[in-house]
Scaffold this motif. Sequence first.
Motif, PDB file in Angstrom:
ATOM      1  N   GLY A  51       0.606  -1.248  -0.088  1.00 35.23           N
ATOM      2  CA  GLY A  51       0.209   0.314  -0.332  1.00 35.23           C
ATOM      3  C   GLY A  51       0.901   0.939   0.079  1.00 35.23           C
ATOM      4  O   GLY A  51       0.604   2.247   0.390  1.00 35.23           O
ATOM      5  N   ALA A  52       2.332   1.355  -0.456  1.00 29.43           N
ATOM      6  CA  ALA A  52       3.375   2.037  -0.963  1.00 29.43           C
ATOM      7  C   ALA A  52       2.763   3.131  -1.736  1.00 29.43           C
ATOM      8  O   ALA A  52       3.108   2.871  -2.934  1.00 29.43           O
ATOM      9  N   GLU A  53       2.282   4.328  -1.351  1.00 28.28           N
ATOM     10  CA  GLU A  53       1.819   4.829  -2.463  1.00 28.28           C
ATOM     11  C   GLU A  53       2.454   6.618  -2.327  1.00 28.28           C
ATOM     12  O   GLU A  53       2.824   7.274  -1.422  1.00 28.28           O
ATOM     13  N   PRO A  54       2.610   6.956  -3.473  1.00 28.89           N
ATOM     14  CA  PRO A  54       2.635   6.503  -5.071  1.00 28.89           C
ATOM     15  C   PRO A  54       3.750   5.221  -5.148  1.00 28.89           C
ATOM     16  O   PRO A  54       5.190   5.222  -4.144  1.00 28.89           O
ATOM     17  N   VAL A  55       4.417   4.749  -6.049  1.00 33.44           N
ATOM     18  CA  VAL A  55       5.143   3.109  -6.042  1.00 33.44           C
ATOM     19  C   VAL A  55       6.534   3.342  -6.350  1.00 33.44           C
ATOM     20  O   VAL A  55       6.294   4.918  -6.800  1.00 33.44           O
ATOM     21  N   PHE A  56       7.751   3.308  -6.493  1.00 32.49           N
ATOM     22  CA  PHE A  56       8.271   3.995  -5.980  1.00 32.49           C
ATOM     23  C   PHE A  56       9.130   4.597  -6.629  1.00 32.49           C
ATOM     24  O   PHE A  56       9.689   5.816  -6.882  1.00 32.49           O
ATOM     25  N   TRP A  57       8.784   3.915  -8.267  1.00 26.89           N
ATOM     26  CA  TRP A  57       9.352   4.374  -9.753  1.00 26.89           C
ATOM     27  C   TRP A  57       8.626   6.096  -9.817  1.00 26.89           C
ATOM     28  O   TRP A  57       9.071   6.048 -11.132  1.00 26.89           O
ATOM     29  N   ILE A  58       7.156   6.178  -9.322  1.00 32.86           N
ATOM     30  CA  ILE A  58       6.342   7.074  -9.276  1.00 32.86           C
ATOM     31  C   ILE A  58       7.235   8.257  -8.563  1.00 32.86           C
ATOM     32  O   ILE A  58       7.378   9.489  -8.783  1.00 32.86           O
ATOM     33  N   GLN A  59       7.149   7.594  -7.485  1.00 33.37           N
ATOM     34  CA  GLN A  59       8.078   8.899  -6.323  1.00 33.37           C
ATOM     35  C   GLN A  59       9.127   9.359  -6.295  1.00 33.37           C
ATOM     36  O   GLN A  59       9.280  10.656  -6.474  1.00 33.37           O
ATOM     37  N   ASN A  60       9.734   8.637  -7.400  1.00 35.44           N
ATOM     38  CA  ASN A  60      11.775   8.736  -8.207  1.00 35.44           C
ATOM     39  C   ASN A  60      11.741   8.294  -9.222  1.00 35.44           C
ATOM     40  O   ASN A  60      11.738   7.029  -9.675  1.00 35.44           O
ATOM     41  N   PRO A  61      10.753   9.540  -9.934  1.00 36.79           N
ATOM     42  CA  PRO A  61      11.102   9.230 -12.305  1.00 36.79           C
ATOM     43  C   PRO A  61      12.930   8.879 -12.408  1.00 36.79           C
ATOM     44  O   PRO A  61      12.921   8.463 -13.535  1.00 36.79           O
TER      45      PRO A  61
END
Length: 203
Positions: A51-61
């Motif tokens: 339930g981690a939002e946003p997922v890591f590659w969206i959080q860190n483009p």
Amino acid sequence: MPPWLEHFAVAVCAISGVLAAAGRGVDLFGVLVLALVTAVGGGTIRDVCLGAEPVFWIQNPSVTVTALLTALATFVVARFWRMPLRALLVADAVGLAMFTIVGAEKSLQYQESGIIAVILGVITGVAGGIIRDVLCRELPLVFRQETFLYATAATIGSVAYVLLYRFAPSVPMPGLIGMIVILLLRLAAIVWKWRLPVFDSRT
């Protein structure tokens, strides 16, 4: 984990995604898709489960940029130079070790149990490759005997990390120890061809 190590792991997984497309008549767009799902697929499943939002590659483009640029460079280089298989296997083992422990570590940060941390750690390490192979219509590499203790090494290293984290808090850098366990097991399995028994039904 230092950011540069995460980018290194993403780059290695992206390279394996590109090489999986070799000889399949896949165009550049398809190659980029395979590279991206290989690099971020496992972490995406982990973050959705947590339930981690946003997922890591969206959080860190920048992670996505690293995967795509690496895939593009590999696509060009592979047309002129054959990459040494042994070097790629070593780099892939490093990526597996880092992603697995990162997955387990993030699960514990979300207050999950030890068994869930181990499972999500292994998923982080291997699920991207499974998605890649399914898209290529192949039996996932992690399920083949010639892969030599891929998910098994990830599981053992993840268990070692979780046990140290839970029951030996005085031990410094349990994550690094878990990575070393995975890396050494994976490399030893490649060198000495260690594998689990293969299912062979008599019926």
